[in-house]
Design an enzyme around this catalytic site. Structure first.
Site, PDB file in Angstrom:
ATOM      1  N   ARG A  83      -1.878  42.750   2.485  1.00 45.99           N
ATOM      2  CA  ARG A  83      -2.028  43.218   3.865  1.00 45.99           C
ATOM      3  C   ARG A  83      -0.879  44.142   4.267  1.00 45.99           C
ATOM      4  NH1 ARG A  83      -5.469  38.917   6.112  1.00 45.99           N
ATOM      5  NH2 ARG A  83      -5.863  39.232   8.301  1.00 45.99           N
TER       6      ARG A  83
ATOM      7  N   ARG B 268     -17.743  35.403  17.487  1.00 47.07           N
ATOM      8  CA  ARG B 268     -17.767  34.737  16.174  1.00 47.07           C
ATOM      9  C   ARG B 268     -17.486  33.247  16.323  1.00 47.07           C
ATOM     10  NH1 ARG B 268     -14.067  36.602  11.111  1.00 47.07           N
ATOM     11  NH2 ARG B 268     -12.282  35.968  12.349  1.00 47.07           N
TER      12      ARG B 268
ATOM     13  N   ARG C 281      -4.262  41.822  16.392  1.00 50.00           N
ATOM     14  CA  ARG C 281      -4.575  41.820  14.954  1.00 50.00           C
ATOM     15  C   ARG C 281      -5.077  43.202  14.508  1.00 50.00           C
ATOM     16  NH1 ARG C 281      -8.667  37.228  15.179  1.00 50.00           N
ATOM     17  NH2 ARG C 281      -9.008  37.517  12.967  1.00 50.00           N
TER      18      ARG C 281
ATOM     19  N   LYS D 190     -15.601  40.563   5.925  1.00 52.27           N
ATOM     20  CA  LYS D 190     -15.024  40.356   4.586  1.00 52.27           C
ATOM     21  C   LYS D 190     -15.374  38.979   4.026  1.00 52.27           C
ATOM     22  CE  LYS D 190     -10.659  41.044   5.616  1.00 52.27           C
ATOM     23  NZ  LYS D 190     -10.708  41.323   7.056  1.00 52.27           N
TER      24      LYS D 190
ATOM     25  N   ARG E 142     -12.406  30.214  16.235  1.00 54.51           N
ATOM     26  CA  ARG E 142     -11.054  30.267  15.687  1.00 54.51           C
ATOM     27  C   ARG E 142     -10.055  30.526  16.807  1.00 54.51           C
ATOM     28  NH1 ARG E 142     -10.772  34.076  10.367  1.00 54.51           N
ATOM     29  NH2 ARG E 142      -8.850  34.688  11.427  1.00 54.51           N
TER      30      ARG E 142
HETATM   31  P1  AMP Z   1      -7.774  36.245   8.145  1.00 52.34           P
HETATM   32  O1  AMP Z   1      -8.600  35.011   8.042  1.00 52.34           O
HETATM   33  O2  AMP Z   1      -7.777  37.042   6.865  1.00 52.34           O
HETATM   34  O3  AMP Z   1      -8.124  37.074   9.354  1.00 52.34           O
HETATM   35  O4  AMP Z   1      -6.246  35.774   8.335  1.00 52.34           O
HETATM   36  C1  AMP Z   1      -5.860  35.011   9.457  1.00 52.34           C
HETATM   37  C2  AMP Z   1      -4.370  35.126   9.693  1.00 52.34           C
HETATM   38  O5  AMP Z   1      -3.650  34.635   8.546  1.00 52.34           O
HETATM   39  C3  AMP Z   1      -3.842  36.535   9.893  1.00 52.34           C
HETATM   40  O6  AMP Z   1      -4.002  37.004  11.224  1.00 52.34           O
HETATM   41  C4  AMP Z   1      -2.372  36.372   9.518  1.00 52.34           C
HETATM   42  O7  AMP Z   1      -1.642  35.711  10.529  1.00 52.34           O
HETATM   43  C5  AMP Z   1      -2.479  35.411   8.340  1.00 52.34           C
HETATM   44  N1  AMP Z   1      -2.620  36.116   7.044  1.00 52.34           N
HETATM   45  C6  AMP Z   1      -3.700  36.096   6.200  1.00 52.34           C
HETATM   46  N2  AMP Z   1      -3.480  36.839   5.098  1.00 52.34           N
HETATM   47  C7  AMP Z   1      -2.241  37.367   5.240  1.00 52.34           C
HETATM   48  C8  AMP Z   1      -1.442  38.243   4.447  1.00 52.34           C
HETATM   49  N3  AMP Z   1      -1.878  38.735   3.265  1.00 52.34           N
HETATM   50  N4  AMP Z   1      -0.209  38.568   4.915  1.00 52.34           N
HETATM   51  C9  AMP Z   1       0.262  38.081   6.071  1.00 52.34           C
HETATM   52  N5  AMP Z   1      -0.431  37.262   6.874  1.00 52.34           N
HETATM   53  C10 AMP Z   1      -1.686  36.908   6.484  1.00 52.34           C
END
Ligand code: AMP
Length: 214
Positions: free
Chosen positions: A88, A127, A171, A13, A160
């Site tokens: 989400r 990654r 996740r 993404k 990360r």
């Molecule tokens: P990402 O980089 O999109 O994988 O997001 C990393 C982490 O941020 C996720 O595993 C969640 O802990 C948190 N996070 C990101 N976006 C959201 C969202 N819309 N709602 C809740 N938690 C989020």
């Protein structure tokens, strides 16, 4: 155009969102990037966010919704935006729709990137990301040219904290339970486009652009 990019963690993404935002001249709004930035500041809010992220848990809806609505109110989002990592959960999608309809706007496309689970676990474990500019690398398919330094900005390339196998599996489970129902939620207005997320970045990007335009 108001677009949501949805897909499991590691679907690509972030990489695709940067390209889509540049092509359609709309801001790329990534909640994950916003939360990581805040968590690096070391503030109380940052520490709270870091706690959720490193456990592979979602940040509570009310907090996420508040942060995103503030961001969407900025001038650069007035003529379109690309949301990456938000909504989400169904309550987040409902809050977004409600806020948009109050200003006579709506989501026009939901692009869902589809990738198999085992491919995701493999991708995420290898990654790496640049800690300065966010560029994505992969230890197997695309390592940085110079040991752990970004090709673009020479920043430090790191893993990360949430890209370890047990957090990745958590996740993925959270994605299936809470996030994937959003695809169904938006299917009624006929705005969902599904795109296969395996293969070359450029060919996936081409498929995404076609899906946005049709
Ligand atoms: P990402 O980089 O999109 O994988 O997001 C990393 C982490 O941020 C996720 O595993 C969640 O802990 C948190 N996070 C990101 N976006 C959201 C969202 N819309 N709602 C809740 N938690 C989020």
């Amino acid at each position: 155009m108001n677009i949501i990019l949805i897909g499991p963690p590691g679907a690509g993404k972030g990489t695709q969102a940067k390209k889509i935002a540049a092509k359609y001249k709309i801001p790329h709004i990534s909640t994950g990037d916003m939360f990581r930035e805040t968590s690096q500041s070391g503030s109380v809010l940052g520490k709270e966010l870091q706690g959720y992220m490193s456990a592979g848990k979602l940040v509570p809806d009310d907090l996420v919704i508040k942060i995103v609505m503030e961001r969407l109110g900025k001038d650069d989002a007035a003529n379109g935006f690309l949301l990456d990592g938000f909504p989400r959960t169904i309550p987040q999608a409902e809050a977004l729709d409600k806020a948009l309809s109050s200003v006579k706007k709506k989501i026009e496309r939901v692009v869902a990137i589809i990738v198999e689970d085992e491919e995701i676990v493999k991708r995420l474990a290898s990654r790496r990301v640049c800690s300065a500019c966010g560029a994505a690398y992969n230890t197997i398919t695309q390592p940085p040219k110079k040991d752990n330094h970004c090709d673009a900005c020479a920043g430090k390339v790191v893993q990360r904290a949430d890209d370890n196998e047990s957090t990745i599996r958590k996740r993925l489970a959270v994605y299936k339970e809470q996030t994937s129902p959003i695809i169904e939620y938006y299917s009624r207005p006929g705005i969902v486009r599904k795109v296969q997320g395996s293969g070359a970045v450029e060919s996936i990007f081409k498929a995404i652009c076609e899906s946005i335009e049709k």
